[in-house]
Write a protein that holds these residues in place. Structure first.
Motif, PDB file in Angstrom:
ATOM      1  N   TRP A  82      -7.491  -2.174   1.969  1.00 22.15           N
ATOM      2  CA  TRP A  82      -6.074  -2.440   1.751  1.00 22.15           C
ATOM      3  C   TRP A  82      -5.241  -1.575   2.698  1.00 22.15           C
ATOM      4  O   TRP A  82      -4.347  -2.060   3.373  1.00 22.15           O
ATOM      5  N   LYS A  83      -5.581  -0.289   2.776  1.00 18.65           N
ATOM      6  CA  LYS A  83      -4.851   0.620   3.663  1.00 18.65           C
ATOM      7  C   LYS A  83      -4.946   0.161   5.120  1.00 18.65           C
ATOM      8  O   LYS A  83      -3.975   0.220   5.873  1.00 18.65           O
ATOM      9  N   SER A 111      -7.572  -6.413   3.885  1.00 13.87           N
ATOM     10  CA  SER A 111      -7.504  -7.279   2.707  1.00 13.87           C
ATOM     11  C   SER A 111      -6.517  -6.677   1.716  1.00 13.87           C
ATOM     12  O   SER A 111      -6.094  -5.539   1.863  1.00 13.87           O
ATOM     13  N   LYS A 112      -6.168  -7.478   0.717  1.00 18.87           N
ATOM     14  CA  LYS A 112      -5.328  -6.990  -0.365  1.00 18.87           C
ATOM     15  C   LYS A 112      -6.120  -7.127  -1.664  1.00 18.87           C
ATOM     16  O   LYS A 112      -6.889  -8.075  -1.823  1.00 18.87           O
ATOM     17  N   PRO A 113      -5.957  -6.199  -2.591  1.00 15.17           N
ATOM     18  CA  PRO A 113      -6.691  -6.299  -3.858  1.00 15.17           C
ATOM     19  C   PRO A 113      -6.283  -7.544  -4.641  1.00 15.17           C
ATOM     20  O   PRO A 113      -5.126  -7.962  -4.585  1.00 15.17           O
ATOM     21  N   TYR A 140       0.840  -1.200   0.000  1.00 10.42           N
ATOM     22  CA  TYR A 140       0.000   0.000   0.000  1.00 10.42           C
ATOM     23  C   TYR A 140       0.877   1.253   0.000  1.00 10.42           C
ATOM     24  O   TYR A 140       0.559   2.233  -0.668  1.00 10.42           O
TER      25      TYR A 140
END
Length: 75
Positions: A43-44, A48-50, A12
């Motif tokens: 994400w920040k 979760s992560k994209p 991020y």
């Protein structure tokens, strides 16, 4: 002596630096990528992560490579 294992993760902090260099905010990036800005908020926050398709879209909007968004961390 044991060798350190390294994992590659989508960063991020790298995204944010590239986004800021383009003069964009999360809402603008999300709109250009055609997805909800909550993806970037989560994400920040580390929730979760994209997924890969989103990372590809982000890289196109920011004019960078996928590698530009990845950093190596100790596993």
């Amino acid at each position: 002596q044991k060798s350190k294992e390294v994992t590659k993760v989508v960063s991020y902090a790298r995204y944010e630096a590239l986004r800021d260099a383009k003069g964009l905010n999360n809402n603008q990036v999300a709109k250009e990528c055609k997805f909800d800005s909550s993806i970037l908020v989560f994400w920040k926050q580390g929730r979760s992560k994209p997924k890969l398709d989103k990372i590809i879209a982000i890289s196109k909007v920011l004019g960078c490579t996928l590698e530009d968004l990845i950093e190596e961390v100790d596993a």
